[in-house]
Design an enzyme around this catalytic site. Sequence first.
Site, short mmCIF file in Angstrom:
data_model
loop_
_atom_site.label_atom_id
_atom_site.label_comp_id
_atom_site.label_asym_id
_atom_site.label_seq_id
_atom_site.Cartn_x
_atom_site.Cartn_y
_atom_site.Cartn_z
N GLY A 7 -47.51 -49.22 -10.95
CA GLY A 7 -48.69 -49.74 -10.27
C GLY A 7 -49.87 -49.86 -11.21
NE ARG A 8 -52.76 -54.35 -13.45
CZ ARG A 8 -52.58 -54.39 -14.76
NH1 ARG A 8 -51.38 -54.26 -15.29
NH2 ARG A 8 -53.61 -54.57 -15.57
CG HIS A 24 -33.30 -85.64 3.14
ND1 HIS A 24 -32.80 -84.38 3.35
CD2 HIS A 24 -32.22 -86.44 2.84
CE1 HIS A 24 -31.48 -84.40 3.19
NE2 HIS A 24 -31.11 -85.64 2.88
CD GLU A 37 -39.71 -46.71 -6.26
OE1 GLU A 37 -40.43 -45.91 -5.62
OE2 GLU A 37 -40.17 -47.53 -7.08
#
Length: 468
Positions: free
Chosen positions: A272-273, A446, A205
């Site tokens: 990404g795109r 619940h 990254e």
Amino acid sequence: MGVTNTEADLVVVGAGPGGYTAAIRGAQKGLDVVLVEKERVGGVCLNHGCIPAKALIHAAGFQRDIAHWNDIGINTGVVDVDFQAIQEWKNDVIEQLDDGILQQLDYHDVEYVNGTASFLDSSTMRVEHGDDARDIAFDTAVLATGSQPIEIPGLEFDQDGVISSREVLQVDEVPDELVVVGGGYIGMEAVTKFSKFGSLIKVVEARDRVLTMFEEEIVNSIQETSEMYRDHIYTSTMAKGVEYENGRPVLVAEREGEELRLGGDYIIVAAGREAKTAYRALNLGNTAIERDDRGYIKTDRRMQTTDENVFCVGDAAGNPHLAHVAYRQGKVAAEVAAGGDDSFDGRYIPAVMYTDPEVAIVGLSETDAAEQYDGIKVGRVPFSASGRALTTNKSSGYVKVIADANEKLLGVRIVGARASDSIAEATLALEMDAHLDDIATTIHAHPTFPEAVAEAAEAAKGESIHSH
């Protein structure tokens, strides 16, 4: 090339979530609709993204569940994973959903056409398929052409072993090692599924941390839960290119001035795109459509472009690139095209990441809320206090509820099992301008996971029963 001429009230280009939704809604409103798709119905989300990715994540999750079964006395013996069989099951799911869309199109008398569409002018669309062409005169058109993975210089997809998040879903066997370039949610979901199948994943990254679209508290929480989100993650690292050693791709990267070499069976580029590539075939220059500074087609709240006859929805209209956004925008565009009054409200869009545990957010973060409001109230409840979470061995994570000084709800963060489901209640509450009491006094069944949302609302009031 033989050219035929026809007419339609509405032409929709792209049969992904935004496109097929617009086509069906337009037909429901009485329009004569033609839906054009150059690949297959369902688009990237159904065929190459959301659905197959989540199917594989579901299958991978059984590895951990089976280990738990043995812990509580259900002895399974040696577990053998037939990955090709899993892929066949995943493909069956895709086929079933594709068939369902085609049946819906047929039921609503939407004409489905396979081909590549382009504008001749603002009221005529040409659709080409092989040697055949068809010119369709239309009253309105909806563009839903989606987006494509971004290529990184030096890591183009035409190189051996360099693939996108689309191709990795089609691999024949579980890779021993994968290198993922991009620490966004697409990259981290790749870590989730293949780590559980036994792959060693290395994430590169460029920024100083992964998952920058989520608060650091959320990222820290999931990294504390599992080593797969902290080991072999290289932040502040720039991918430079690919080389090959013994036929295997090796990512060449740079971190703090030093070269880093990371090998794997594949290098997945998940940076990404972008939507611009799909625009090229449309011949937008034959219309009055304009694009914004980022290159996306300009739209207003009615999803109408600067050409009054044309609408644009989904990824083609800009961020966020989310299927559920495209669904809503497709409905808005079709409603307006049919003469109705509708608009897209993007204030409360949930974002979900299918890591383990899941992450889901909507509305303001605690930091943003504190910058905009005085005296905010925050309630945080861990899933370790949830009976349902403990009885399903899913006690990691928490729910956080943020409200203003008058206890009006501002945002919700959920990290934990079924977060993708529970966020719907929070989104509806924000849409309804709910206050903490509206959630806290709503009786929740619940034991369930959404009980934690109500408990967090009580915690924000200083009245939690099961947590402090």
